[in-house]
Design a protein around this motif. Sequence first.
Motif, PDB file in Angstrom:
ATOM      1  N   ARG A  55       0.697  -1.123   0.112  1.00 22.17           N
ATOM      2  CA  ARG A  55       0.239   0.047   0.202  1.00 22.17           C
ATOM      3  C   ARG A  55       0.892   1.281   0.072  1.00 22.17           C
ATOM      4  N   GLU A  56       1.954   1.183   0.754  1.00 22.59           N
ATOM      5  CA  GLU A  56       2.922   2.276   0.726  1.00 22.59           C
ATOM      6  C   GLU A  56       3.478   2.598  -0.420  1.00 22.59           C
ATOM      7  N   ARG A  57       4.079   1.739  -1.140  1.00 23.34           N
ATOM      8  CA  ARG A  57       4.842   1.810  -2.359  1.00 23.34           C
ATOM      9  C   ARG A  57       3.843   1.999  -3.693  1.00 23.34           C
ATOM     10  N   GLY A  58       2.764   1.484  -3.316  1.00 22.59           N
ATOM     11  CA  GLY A  58       1.657   1.642  -4.454  1.00 22.59           C
ATOM     12  C   GLY A  58       2.105   0.683  -5.544  1.00 22.59           C
ATOM     13  N   ILE A  59       2.507  -0.666  -5.137  1.00 24.40           N
ATOM     14  CA  ILE A  59       2.881  -1.717  -5.866  1.00 24.40           C
ATOM     15  C   ILE A  59       2.111  -2.901  -5.617  1.00 24.40           C
ATOM     16  N   THR A  60       1.975  -3.953  -6.600  1.00 26.04           N
ATOM     17  CA  THR A  60       1.373  -5.360  -6.029  1.00 26.04           C
ATOM     18  C   THR A  60       2.602  -6.155  -5.908  1.00 26.04           C
ATOM     19  N   ILE A  61       2.598  -6.903  -4.871  1.00 28.36           N
ATOM     20  CA  ILE A  61       3.827  -7.766  -4.742  1.00 28.36           C
ATOM     21  C   ILE A  61       3.255  -9.289  -4.950  1.00 28.36           C
ATOM     22  N   LYS A  62       2.197  -9.557  -4.046  1.00 31.47           N
ATOM     23  CA  LYS A  62       1.585 -10.930  -4.184  1.00 31.47           C
ATOM     24  C   LYS A  62       0.369 -10.907  -5.192  1.00 31.47           C
ATOM     25  N   ALA A  63       0.415 -12.092  -5.853  1.00 34.24           N
ATOM     26  CA  ALA A  63      -0.939 -12.160  -6.895  1.00 34.24           C
ATOM     27  C   ALA A  63      -2.125 -12.370  -5.832  1.00 34.24           C
ATOM     28  N   ASN A  64      -3.261 -11.604  -5.819  1.00 33.21           N
ATOM     29  CA  ASN A  64      -4.305 -12.097  -5.068  1.00 33.21           C
ATOM     30  C   ASN A  64      -5.684 -12.423  -5.646  1.00 33.21           C
ATOM     31  N   THR A  65      -6.543 -13.092  -5.136  1.00 36.18           N
ATOM     32  CA  THR A  65      -7.689 -13.721  -5.770  1.00 36.18           C
ATOM     33  C   THR A  65      -9.034 -13.304  -5.235  1.00 36.18           C
ATOM     34  N   VAL A  66     -10.115 -12.967  -5.996  1.00 35.16           N
ATOM     35  CA  VAL A  66     -11.200 -12.974  -5.162  1.00 35.16           C
ATOM     36  C   VAL A  66     -12.416 -13.107  -6.254  1.00 35.16           C
ATOM     37  N   ARG A  67     -13.305 -13.831  -5.575  1.00 34.42           N
ATOM     38  CA  ARG A  67     -14.610 -14.548  -6.293  1.00 34.42           C
ATOM     39  C   ARG A  67     -15.588 -13.332  -6.297  1.00 34.42           C
ATOM     40  N   ILE A  68     -16.235 -12.933  -7.533  1.00 35.60           N
ATOM     41  CA  ILE A  68     -17.308 -12.103  -7.818  1.00 35.60           C
ATOM     42  C   ILE A  68     -18.552 -12.730  -8.324  1.00 35.60           C
ATOM     43  N   ASP A  69     -19.619 -12.219  -7.659  1.00 31.14           N
ATOM     44  CA  ASP A  69     -21.073 -12.816  -8.522  1.00 31.14           C
ATOM     45  C   ASP A  69     -21.535 -11.708  -9.323  1.00 31.14           C
ATOM     46  N   TYR A  70     -21.741 -12.192 -10.596  1.00 33.86           N
ATOM     47  CA  TYR A  70     -22.293 -11.060 -11.387  1.00 33.86           C
ATOM     48  C   TYR A  70     -23.573 -11.557 -12.294  1.00 33.86           C
ATOM     49  N   ARG A  71     -24.474 -10.645 -12.342  1.00 35.00           N
ATOM     50  CA  ARG A  71     -25.794 -10.786 -13.036  1.00 35.00           C
ATOM     51  C   ARG A  71     -25.541  -9.916 -14.311  1.00 35.00           C
ATOM     52  N   ALA A  72     -25.643 -10.789 -15.418  1.00 35.55           N
ATOM     53  CA  ALA A  72     -25.211 -10.427 -16.835  1.00 35.55           C
ATOM     54  C   ALA A  72     -26.472  -9.648 -17.400  1.00 35.55           C
ATOM     55  N   ASP A  73     -26.242  -8.804 -18.524  1.00 38.95           N
ATOM     56  CA  ASP A  73     -27.527  -8.298 -19.179  1.00 38.95           C
ATOM     57  C   ASP A  73     -28.447  -9.393 -19.783  1.00 38.95           C
ATOM     58  N   ASP A  74     -27.917 -10.589 -20.096  1.00 41.43           N
ATOM     59  CA  ASP A  74     -28.904 -11.691 -20.427  1.00 41.43           C
ATOM     60  C   ASP A  74     -29.658 -12.540 -19.253  1.00 41.43           C
ATOM     61  N   GLY A  75     -29.501 -11.816 -18.124  1.00 39.63           N
ATOM     62  CA  GLY A  75     -30.406 -12.137 -17.029  1.00 39.63           C
ATOM     63  C   GLY A  75     -29.484 -13.497 -16.262  1.00 39.63           C
ATOM     64  N   GLN A  76     -28.476 -14.107 -16.731  1.00 39.19           N
ATOM     65  CA  GLN A  76     -27.816 -14.931 -16.159  1.00 39.19           C
ATOM     66  C   GLN A  76     -27.056 -14.690 -15.099  1.00 39.19           C
ATOM     67  N   ASP A  77     -26.575 -15.734 -13.967  1.00 39.24           N
ATOM     68  CA  ASP A  77     -25.709 -15.266 -13.015  1.00 39.24           C
ATOM     69  C   ASP A  77     -24.517 -15.959 -13.185  1.00 39.24           C
ATOM     70  N   TYR A  78     -23.330 -15.257 -13.087  1.00 38.73           N
ATOM     71  CA  TYR A  78     -22.031 -15.796 -13.295  1.00 38.73           C
ATOM     72  C   TYR A  78     -21.185 -15.779 -12.251  1.00 38.73           C
ATOM     73  N   VAL A  79     -20.322 -16.523 -12.125  1.00 34.91           N
ATOM     74  CA  VAL A  79     -19.203 -16.477 -11.067  1.00 34.91           C
ATOM     75  C   VAL A  79     -17.842 -15.974 -11.640  1.00 34.91           C
ATOM     76  N   LEU A  80     -17.443 -14.859 -11.438  1.00 35.56           N
ATOM     77  CA  LEU A  80     -16.049 -14.659 -11.991  1.00 35.56           C
ATOM     78  C   LEU A  80     -14.811 -14.715 -10.804  1.00 35.56           C
ATOM     79  N   ASN A  81     -13.868 -15.347 -11.211  1.00 37.68           N
ATOM     80  CA  ASN A  81     -12.785 -15.549 -10.385  1.00 37.68           C
ATOM     81  C   ASN A  81     -11.502 -14.703 -11.025  1.00 37.68           C
ATOM     82  N   LEU A  82     -11.203 -13.527 -10.285  1.00 35.85           N
ATOM     83  CA  LEU A  82     -10.255 -12.420 -10.660  1.00 35.85           C
ATOM     84  C   LEU A  82      -9.022 -12.950 -10.168  1.00 35.85           C
TER      85      LEU A  82
END
Length: 599
Positions: A51-78
């Motif tokens: 946070r201090e240097r404003g750089i990323t050192i370790k790769a991090n993951t997050v799981r996102i739920d998203y409802r698309a315009d076609d009405g389907q629910d998707y799971v996005l792993n970023l």
Amino acid sequence: MTDLAHIRNFSIVAHIDHGKSTLADRLIQETGTVKDRDMKEQLLDAMDIERERGITIKANTVRIDYRADDGQDYVLNLIDTPGHVDFAYEVSRSMRAVEGSLLVVDSTQGVEAQTLANVYQAIDADHEIVPVLNKIDLPASDCDRVAEQIEDVIGIDASGAIQVSAKTGQGIHETLEAIVTQLPAPAGDRDAPLKAMLVDSWYDAYLGVIVLVRVMDGVLKKGDRVRMMSNGSLHHVDRIGVFRPQMETIGELGPGEIGFLTASIKQVRDTSVGDTITHEKKGATEPLPGFHPSVPVVFCGLFPVDSAEFEDLRDAIEKLALNDASFSYEMETSAALGFGFRCGFLGLLHLEVIRDRIEREYGIDLITTAPSVIYHIYMRDGTMRELHNPADMPDLTHVDHLEEPRIRATILVPDDYLGDVLKLCQDRRGIQETLTYAGSRAMVVYDLPLNEVVFDFYDRLKSVTKGYASFDYQLTGYRADNLVKMQILVNDEPVDALSVMVHRDRAEMRGRAMVEKLKDLIPRHMFKIPIQAAIGGKVIARETLSALRKDVTAKCYGGDATRKRKLLEKQKAGKKKMRQFGKVDIPQEAFISALKMDS
């Protein structure tokens, strides 16, 4: 259980500061994964130093739920990946766990060296790539020029590139739709034997080792007995979960999903990155193709300023090595500095980050010796040895020849600074391979010795180009050259912490600069001190530090001159004897300053 067709796994790749982490923040916020009150900048960068240097050192993951315009629910792993060349290893691992990438390019800066390096890693991993032009809210933004540059330099169709401002949130909805429509769904068979790839692991004081996995085939459930295929160790799965970015436990992970497991594993050493995890019974027979192990490039010694803190340093280094698979260490002793560790790093930024973390998280003051690389020494009897520390150089009569590591460096630089960059590379014994243009920017490829790069090449490059050059490299192999070990002698005693390997043609210049610097840094003593740079038995540079003088003739007034002379002769004899037995104290700053030179 999520249907495979509704899962999308992707990573964000870009050059340093092109806005990867900010884009990740907006995607998390837009989908409501984190409540607004818990939102903060660079949400996925957990370490203080990130946070201090404003750089990323370790790769991090997050799981996102998203409802698309076609009405389907998707799971996005970023997976949010680092941009610095020193952490390219984190990027290559993340690539293997996902099927697609968002390529973020700053629409004011254009394509940079690290953009190229990271895109090639994505192409190697067979990714579908969606170009995203970021920072369109800035007045200097020029999307058409940058899109054209992406097509020219990288060769990806950028006509449909999404225009985004990760800061204001403009274009984020279009990005989410593109992830769902343009990136492929993962493949996998739910009924096949379990195959899960170990992407990363780190130590948690409460849960033991946390293992990040990507399930390829089969299902991983709580309570399963699993086997690590590389070392055959068996573990009982205690909990399974996903990151939203907080940990959330779930019952099972199916094919195509990314999550974590804990299994009361005590040591991160038991979980090698790239390993395949399978069930104890009816497990898979063939492991997944792993990653190439990371190879340390730069070595240096870490010593505590206060030798009483050695045990604390050992503790700190062991704990850091738990979280960082690419950091290696072994014990060493030095006559000047006492007990310490010889550590291997992926580059100088990696070295700085580890050093900062030890000083900050464990409160230990450190001395860092000169960074050096691994040399190959071919002996006359036909054997080959690796040399990590110049002080361990064997007797030259037994050595046939020395080889040093070479790198292939790619430098992108605006046309105005090209001359300075070519001169800098030439001074560092570089061999030019190619010079091409992408718009008004030159792309130079050089074959350089790594030894010349680890000191301060990057700093010099930034200063001669006013910060506009970007630099990326990969190791190409070893080549013989006329290298010699230069020693520094203070009062005829060799100082092992100041030994360096240099090219014979540059040894005299380097030696002279070092002894001149030490003359200013070492305090004067009661006797004169010669400071010499030597190769073997031959002194190539010398400075003499004059003695402090006490006025022994002060008590004589008038009278015979022979009495004064007698006192001065006696003082001279005393100084001579003192020089034989006197110890020279070299302050700690002198070690660090003497090695920072080459300007």
